[in-house]
Every structure is written in structure tokens, then in C-alpha cells.
Design an enzyme around this catalytic site. Structure first.
Site, PDB file in Angstrom:
ATOM      1  N   HIS A  83     -24.115  -6.309 -14.048  1.00 14.84           N
ATOM      2  CA  HIS A  83     -24.483  -6.886 -12.749  1.00 14.84           C
ATOM      3  C   HIS A  83     -24.938  -5.773 -11.813  1.00 14.84           C
ATOM      4  O   HIS A  83     -25.979  -5.876 -11.154  1.00 14.84           O
ATOM      5  CB  HIS A  83     -23.276  -7.623 -12.156  1.00 14.84           C
ATOM      6  CG  HIS A  83     -23.403  -7.946 -10.694  1.00 14.84           C
ATOM      7  ND1 HIS A  83     -23.240  -6.991  -9.691  1.00 14.84           N
ATOM      8  CD2 HIS A  83     -23.670  -9.120 -10.051  1.00 14.84           C
ATOM      9  CE1 HIS A  83     -23.412  -7.565  -8.518  1.00 14.84           C
ATOM     10  NE2 HIS A  83     -23.666  -8.848  -8.702  1.00 14.84           N
ATOM     11  N   SER A  93     -17.637  -9.078  -7.368  1.00 13.98           N
ATOM     12  CA  SER A  93     -18.859  -8.717  -6.638  1.00 13.98           C
ATOM     13  C   SER A  93     -19.002  -9.551  -5.377  1.00 13.98           C
ATOM     14  O   SER A  93     -18.667 -10.727  -5.355  1.00 13.98           O
ATOM     15  CB  SER A  93     -20.093  -8.933  -7.518  1.00 13.98           C
ATOM     16  OG  SER A  93     -21.266  -8.627  -6.775  1.00 13.98           O
ATOM     17  N   LYS A 108     -19.588  -6.995 -15.081  1.00 20.88           N
ATOM     18  CA  LYS A 108     -19.742  -6.490 -13.705  1.00 20.88           C
ATOM     19  C   LYS A 108     -20.592  -5.220 -13.691  1.00 20.88           C
ATOM     20  O   LYS A 108     -21.403  -4.997 -12.785  1.00 20.88           O
ATOM     21  CB  LYS A 108     -18.362  -6.209 -13.094  1.00 20.88           C
ATOM     22  CG  LYS A 108     -18.414  -5.577 -11.689  1.00 20.88           C
ATOM     23  CD  LYS A 108     -19.229  -6.410 -10.725  1.00 20.88           C
ATOM     24  CE  LYS A 108     -19.197  -5.983  -9.284  1.00 20.88           C
ATOM     25  NZ  LYS A 108     -19.042  -4.628  -8.908  1.00 20.88           N
ATOM     26  N   GLU A 119     -28.521  -4.891 -10.106  1.00 17.95           N
ATOM     27  CA  GLU A 119     -28.556  -4.672  -8.651  1.00 17.95           C
ATOM     28  C   GLU A 119     -29.306  -3.384  -8.314  1.00 17.95           C
ATOM     29  O   GLU A 119     -30.130  -3.348  -7.388  1.00 17.95           O
ATOM     30  CB  GLU A 119     -27.122  -4.609  -8.137  1.00 17.95           C
ATOM     31  CG  GLU A 119     -26.953  -4.332  -6.662  1.00 17.95           C
ATOM     32  CD  GLU A 119     -25.483  -4.174  -6.297  1.00 17.95           C
ATOM     33  OE1 GLU A 119     -25.143  -3.168  -5.652  1.00 17.95           O
ATOM     34  OE2 GLU A 119     -24.671  -5.046  -6.688  1.00 17.95           O
ATOM     35  N   ALA A 130     -11.538   3.348  -8.816  1.00 20.05           N
ATOM     36  CA  ALA A 130     -11.504   3.340 -10.283  1.00 20.05           C
ATOM     37  C   ALA A 130     -11.157   4.716 -10.831  1.00 20.05           C
ATOM     38  O   ALA A 130     -11.341   5.738 -10.170  1.00 20.05           O
ATOM     39  CB  ALA A 130     -12.860   2.892 -10.828  1.00 20.05           C
ATOM     40  N   LYS A 138     -22.151   5.155  -7.178  1.00 24.20           N
ATOM     41  CA  LYS A 138     -20.759   5.354  -7.581  1.00 24.20           C
ATOM     42  C   LYS A 138     -20.553   5.332  -9.087  1.00 24.20           C
ATOM     43  O   LYS A 138     -19.438   5.472  -9.558  1.00 24.20           O
ATOM     44  CB  LYS A 138     -19.875   4.290  -6.922  1.00 24.20           C
ATOM     45  CG  LYS A 138     -19.797   4.462  -5.402  1.00 24.20           C
ATOM     46  CD  LYS A 138     -18.809   3.483  -4.784  1.00 24.20           C
ATOM     47  CE  LYS A 138     -18.665   3.717  -3.293  1.00 24.20           C
ATOM     48  NZ  LYS A 138     -17.705   2.778  -2.661  1.00 24.20           N
ATOM     49  N   ARG A 168     -32.572   7.114  -7.723  1.00 24.70           N
ATOM     50  CA  ARG A 168     -31.493   7.491  -6.791  1.00 24.70           C
ATOM     51  C   ARG A 168     -31.159   8.968  -6.934  1.00 24.70           C
ATOM     52  O   ARG A 168     -30.883   9.654  -5.939  1.00 24.70           O
ATOM     53  CB  ARG A 168     -30.249   6.637  -7.041  1.00 24.70           C
ATOM     54  CG  ARG A 168     -30.401   5.207  -6.597  1.00 24.70           C
ATOM     55  CD  ARG A 168     -29.058   4.543  -6.342  1.00 24.70           C
ATOM     56  NE  ARG A 168     -29.189   3.113  -6.143  1.00 24.70           N
ATOM     57  CZ  ARG A 168     -28.207   2.317  -5.764  1.00 24.70           C
ATOM     58  NH1 ARG A 168     -27.003   2.809  -5.546  1.00 24.70           N
ATOM     59  NH2 ARG A 168     -28.399   1.020  -5.606  1.00 24.70           N
ATOM     60  N   ASN A 190       0.870  -1.163   0.000  1.00 27.14           N
ATOM     61  CA  ASN A 190       0.000   0.000   0.000  1.00 27.14           C
ATOM     62  C   ASN A 190       0.914   1.221   0.000  1.00 27.14           C
ATOM     63  O   ASN A 190       1.965   1.201   0.648  1.00 27.14           O
ATOM     64  CB  ASN A 190      -0.904   0.001   1.247  1.00 27.14           C
ATOM     65  CG  ASN A 190      -1.946   1.108   1.212  1.00 27.14           C
ATOM     66  OD1 ASN A 190      -1.633   2.285   1.290  1.00 27.14           O
ATOM     67  ND2 ASN A 190      -3.204   0.710   1.100  1.00 27.14           N
ATOM     68  N   ARG A 191       0.524   2.257  -0.725  1.00 30.04           N
ATOM     69  CA  ARG A 191       1.420   3.419  -0.807  1.00 30.04           C
ATOM     70  C   ARG A 191       1.644   4.067   0.563  1.00 30.04           C
ATOM     71  O   ARG A 191       2.621   4.771   0.781  1.00 30.04           O
ATOM     72  CB  ARG A 191       0.872   4.448  -1.789  1.00 30.04           C
ATOM     73  CG  ARG A 191      -0.437   5.087  -1.374  1.00 30.04           C
ATOM     74  CD  ARG A 191      -0.883   6.112  -2.401  1.00 30.04           C
ATOM     75  NE  ARG A 191      -2.119   6.765  -1.996  1.00 30.04           N
ATOM     76  CZ  ARG A 191      -2.683   7.766  -2.671  1.00 30.04           C
ATOM     77  NH1 ARG A 191      -2.117   8.207  -3.774  1.00 30.04           N
ATOM     78  NH2 ARG A 191      -3.803   8.300  -2.248  1.00 30.04           N
ATOM     79  N   HIS A 206     -37.696  11.931 -43.117  1.00 30.39           N
ATOM     80  CA  HIS A 206     -36.846  10.813 -42.733  1.00 30.39           C
ATOM     81  C   HIS A 206     -37.257   9.497 -43.386  1.00 30.39           C
ATOM     82  O   HIS A 206     -36.491   8.531 -43.360  1.00 30.39           O
ATOM     83  CB  HIS A 206     -36.848  10.653 -41.211  1.00 30.39           C
ATOM     84  CG  HIS A 206     -36.217  11.809 -40.491  1.00 30.39           C
ATOM     85  ND1 HIS A 206     -34.875  12.079 -40.553  1.00 30.39           N
ATOM     86  CD2 HIS A 206     -36.768  12.783 -39.705  1.00 30.39           C
ATOM     87  CE1 HIS A 206     -34.611  13.162 -39.825  1.00 30.39           C
ATOM     88  NE2 HIS A 206     -35.744  13.604 -39.306  1.00 30.39           N
ATOM     89  N   ARG A 238     -41.913  11.939 -38.074  1.00 25.83           N
ATOM     90  CA  ARG A 238     -40.530  12.181 -38.489  1.00 25.83           C
ATOM     91  C   ARG A 238     -40.439  12.466 -39.988  1.00 25.83           C
ATOM     92  O   ARG A 238     -39.667  13.314 -40.439  1.00 25.83           O
ATOM     93  CB  ARG A 238     -39.652  10.971 -38.130  1.00 25.83           C
ATOM     94  CG  ARG A 238     -39.497  10.740 -36.631  1.00 25.83           C
ATOM     95  CD  ARG A 238     -38.643   9.513 -36.326  1.00 25.83           C
ATOM     96  NE  ARG A 238     -37.229   9.764 -36.627  1.00 25.83           N
ATOM     97  CZ  ARG A 238     -36.532   9.085 -37.519  1.00 25.83           C
ATOM     98  NH1 ARG A 238     -37.116   8.130 -38.243  1.00 25.83           N
ATOM     99  NH2 ARG A 238     -35.258   9.366 -37.732  1.00 25.83           N
ATOM    100  N   ASN A 283     -14.014  -1.442  -9.637  1.00 27.32           N
ATOM    101  CA  ASN A 283     -15.224  -1.240 -10.452  1.00 27.32           C
ATOM    102  C   ASN A 283     -14.916  -0.288 -11.602  1.00 27.32           C
ATOM    103  O   ASN A 283     -15.409   0.832 -11.659  1.00 27.32           O
ATOM    104  CB  ASN A 283     -16.350  -0.658  -9.591  1.00 27.32           C
ATOM    105  CG  ASN A 283     -17.227  -1.742  -9.002  1.00 27.32           C
ATOM    106  OD1 ASN A 283     -17.212  -2.878  -9.450  1.00 27.32           O
ATOM    107  ND2 ASN A 283     -17.995  -1.381  -7.997  1.00 27.32           N
TER     108      ASN A 283
END
Length: 453
Positions: free
Chosen positions: A164, A107, A161, A168, A55, A239, A266, A10-11, A432, A426, A81
Site C-alpha cells: 500500500h 493506514s 500495508k 502511495e 517500528a 521512513k 525521493r 505509555n512508558r 549460461h 550471457r 509500520n
């Protein structure tokens, strides 16, 4: 703990020392290192090095610090992630360097990290084969099957992931919506709602998220003494992985309405001050309180509605992965993905076995909900989902994710939709064009001068 000897760095050297001192009987399998030079020297070449940090730019910085000390065939493994596009970029950047890269989705949260996660590996297959033994040893097990697999080249593992996590998001949001109906519609206490979830966890909804929902609703606040959930501020964090799922679904033109609704919910939750101000200005809907003639029957409807919404979220997630598999030439193994999600990961649930079986029997199915087993489940839960969404709407109870599932099912199974009007619009304002049902070679309407209105 699984018999592997590891070097750790670890740094912040004090963190490494603290970790080592707390390792107890496992100290003899841990080589604590205070510098990158010491760390690299401690690993037998060719070296597999797992990077598990925040990340984004931090990963690039750590890789840049490592590179001068590495040798040909060393592997850097990002187990955070990460955005799969960053993983693809890093994979390509190392192509001609003699080094290689693995993007590894992991996960399971804190419990999985300590006792066995679900692991989704992306990168060159020969790199996977070099680390397969160690990763298999630490992965969660479902009936002795390790929940780890190589899923494809470059960003495949991190993409899976990401999806996933999108599933979730949708799953958690729908659970919250059902909780809201029980709390605000039926006026049930946290403890009573927890008992309902506990019963559901013994049946078709058995899953990790239902299990922990029962536990959080039963937990007491050590300060105020009541249910802890009643003291938690109603602002949900995120996140980015749910948002990435929705963005990639949009990029590929694949509807993932449950994930989109969950991400939006959220975001709305974070506007706590605005919501409180809006309630004072607008008030809550002037509708009667939710009254049900048969409470037990209604709660059974809620269970079925949640199952239906869950099916919709998984179906959308797998559809996005299927599209990405074609887009990026990954050949993602859908039955394998379902299998490695059966233990260790946050969305593990009993019906992942059924998803595994469905995709094994019909690997080229256009959508999970048209496979025989899940088509039956959708039909069985359709009425309950419809009744629950209708009751919530009539009584001012927000259920954006459950409503999105109903809209998705109704739109997906209707052979003749309403987009013909959109195509006419359209063509009217933008020339179109459109295709005709009869196949005639005429692709513009008789709008005349209104074309440029």
C-alpha cells in the site's frame, strides 16, 4: 467513541495522564495506567493488547517487557509500520509460548487514526475472530462496509500495508511530476495548479491524494503570505516502507518500476546541495520552453497520463502481492484488499471499486492491466501518457515515475522483446545457456573461442 472501554499505557506516565485529561466525555471509557503491571491487570483475560510505537527494536523491547505479565491466549498486536519479516519472526517466536501475535497494517494518517482507518490484519484466523468486533467498530466505512479484513497468516497484513505504501509513493511522485510540468513547463501559479487538481478530483482521478493536493496548493503561508508550497524545501522524507516494497518486488522478480522510480526520486530529492551544485556546473538542458497550441487539450493529456501512471502503479503493487501470496502461502484476497482500501487509507480513490470488480470477475488474472476494464483504460490513456512523457523529455522536465509507467506498459505488452540478445551475451561470456524458439535441444551458441573472452 465507538463504545469500547480501553486501558492505556505509555512508558512516560505524564503522557498517559495528559491523554486522559484531554479525553473529555470519553473519560469513563478509558482506564489510564502508570505501570505495565497496572495496565495488564486492567484488561480482562484473554487480553488483546495493541502496541503502536516506532517500528523495529522498540517493538521487540516492549514485547519483552509485556511477556512476563501475560497469560495463555493473550494477543500482542503490532499496529505500527513494521517490516513483515519482523512480524513473521515475532509470530514464530510466540508459537509455543501460549501467547499469540497479530501484525496489523493501519493506514489513514492522523485523520484515519482519529476517525477510522483502513486495517489490514495478519495472524492466526482464530486470533482475528477474537478482535474482529472491536476492529470492525473502529475501521473506516465505505457505503457501510468496514474497511478491515483478515488477509492471512503471520506477516500478511504488514506485507499488504507495505505494498500500500509503495503504491502511495508512486502515486505521490507522479502527482509531483505533473505539478512540475504545470509549474515549470506551463509557468502556472500554485493557485492555478490547485484549481486544475480540483477539477480532476471531480472526475476519473477522484482520490484522497488529488483532493489534498488541491488543498495544499491553495494554502497560504502565514509568514510570507504567498502559497505555502512555494516556501517548502524540496527534500522529501521517507521512513522505509517504499524501499521495502521495491526490495521485496526485486526479491520475487516482479517489476515494480513505478515504486522503484518513486523511491529513487525521493532519494535524489534529499541531495539538495549536490543538485544545486550540479545545476551550476551542468546547467539546465538547452531546450526551448514548453509551448502548447491548445493548453486545455494538453492539460487533459496530463490528466489522462496521470490516470495511466496510477493504473500502472496499482497493477504493479497487486502483482507483487500476488507473487508474495504464492511465496508465503497466504492466499491474499485481492478483491478484499481493494475493498478495504476504498476508505480510510491514504491511497483511497474512486477506481478501487473498479479494481474490486476486476479481480472479483477475474481472480486469477495475471495482471490488473489485462482485465477487460483496465485494458480499455490503458488503451484509452496510452496516447496521452506517451505525449506527456515525450514533451517532458524534450523540455528537460523530469518525470521518472510517469516514464517508468510507459516503459512498463510497452515492455509488458510486447510479445517478442529483446532479452534474446541478453541471453546470447550471457551464454557468450558465461556459458549460461538459453532456450530456443523452435524447442530444439541445443542451448549454447556457436561462439567458439570467444566463449572465454
Amino acid at each position: 467513541e465507538k463504545g469500547n472501554t480501553i486501558a492505556v499505557f505509555n512508558r512516560t506516565a505524564a503522557r498517559t495522564k495528559e491523554f486522559y485529561e484531554e479525553a473529555g466525555d470519553l473519560k469513563d471509557r478509558i482506564v489510564p495506567c502508570e505501570t505495565i503491571e497496572e495496565f495488564v491487570a486492567a484488561i480482562r483475560p484473554p487480553r488483546p493488547i495493541i502496541i503502536m510505537i516506532q517500528a523495529g527494536a522498540a517493538v521487540d523491547q516492549q514485547m519483552d517487557l509485556l511477556r512476563p505479565h501475560l497469560e495463555k491466549n493473550d494477543i500482542m498486536i503490532d499496529a505500527g509500520n513494521a517490516n513483515f519479516r519482523d512480524t513473521m519472526r515475532r509470530f514464530d517466536a510466540l508459537k509455543d509460548s501460549g501467547l499469540t501475535f497479530i501484525g496489523m497494517g493501519v493506514s489513514g494518517g492522523e485523520e484515519g487514526a482519529r476517525h477510522g482507518p483502513s486495517i489490514m490484519v495478519g495472524g492466526a484466523e482464530d486470533s482475528w475472530k477474537r478482535v474482529e468486533k472491536v476492529l470492525t467498530s473502529i475501521a473506516a466505512k465505505y457505503n457501510d462496509d468496514p474497511c478491515v479484513a483478515w488477509l492471512g497468516e503471520n506477516g500478511a497484513g504488514h506485507f499488504v500495508k507495505t505494498i500500500h505504501n509503495g503504491i502511495e509513493y508512486a502515486d505521490m511522485q507522479m502527482i509531483a511530476e505533473i505539478y512540475g510540468i504545470l509549474r515549470d513547463g506551463l509557468k502556472m501559479s500554485a493557485a492555478e495548479i490547485g484549481e486544475v487538481f480540483g477539477q480532476w478530483n471531480k472526475g476519473r482521478l477522484e482520490s484522497y491524494l488529488i483532493e489534498i493536493t488541491e488543498k495544499v496548493l491553495a494554502a497560504k503561508d502565514p509568514i510570507a503570505g504567498g502559497p505555502i508550497v512555494d516556501m517548502i524545501l524540496d527534500k522529501a522524507g521517507q521512513k522505509g516502507t517504499g524501499k521495502w516494497s521495491a526490495i521485496e518486488a526485486q526479491n520475487m522478480g516482479v517489476p515494480a518500476t513505478g515504486i522503484e522510480a518513486a523511491v529513487a526520486a525521493r532519494s535524489i530529492s534529499s541531495f539538495k546541495t549536490e543538485r544545486e551544485a550540479a545545476e551550476k556546473i551542468l546547467g539546465l538542458p538547452d531546450v526551448p520552453a514548453l509551448a502548447v497550441a491548445d493548453k486545455a487539450a494538453f492539460i487533459h493529456d496530463l490528466e489522462s497520463a496521470l490516470l495511466a501512471g496510477k493504473i500502472g502503479a496499482y497493477a504493479q503493487g497487486f502483482a507483487v502481492m500476488s507473487a508474495a501470496s504464492k511465496e508465503y502461502n497466504w492466499n491474499l484476497p485481492m478483491p478484499t484488499i481493494a475493498k478495504i482500501w476504498r476508505a480510510g487509507c491514504i491511497i483511497r480513490s474512486q477506481f478501487l471499486d473498479e479494481i474490486t470488480s476486476a479481480f472479483t470477475k477475474a481472480p486469477d488474472a495475471a495482471n490488473l492491466i489485462v482485465t477487460p476494464a483496465f485494458a480499455t483504460m490503458v488503451k484509452d490513456t496510452d496516447g496521452a501518457l506517451r505525449r506527456v512523457v515525450a514533451a517532458a523529455a524534450l523540455h528537460g522536465l523530469p518525470v521518472p515515475a510517469l516514464a517508468s509507467a510507459l516503459g512498463y506498459f510497452d515492455s509488458y505488452r510486447r510479445g517478442r522483446g529483446t532479452a534474446n540478445v541478453i541471453q546470447a551475451q550471457r551464454d557468450f561470456f558465461g556459458a549460461h545457456g538459453f532456450d530456443r524458439l523452435d524447442g530444439a535441444d541445443s542451448h549454447h551458441g556457436p561462439w567458439g573461442s570467444g566463449l572465454n573472452a
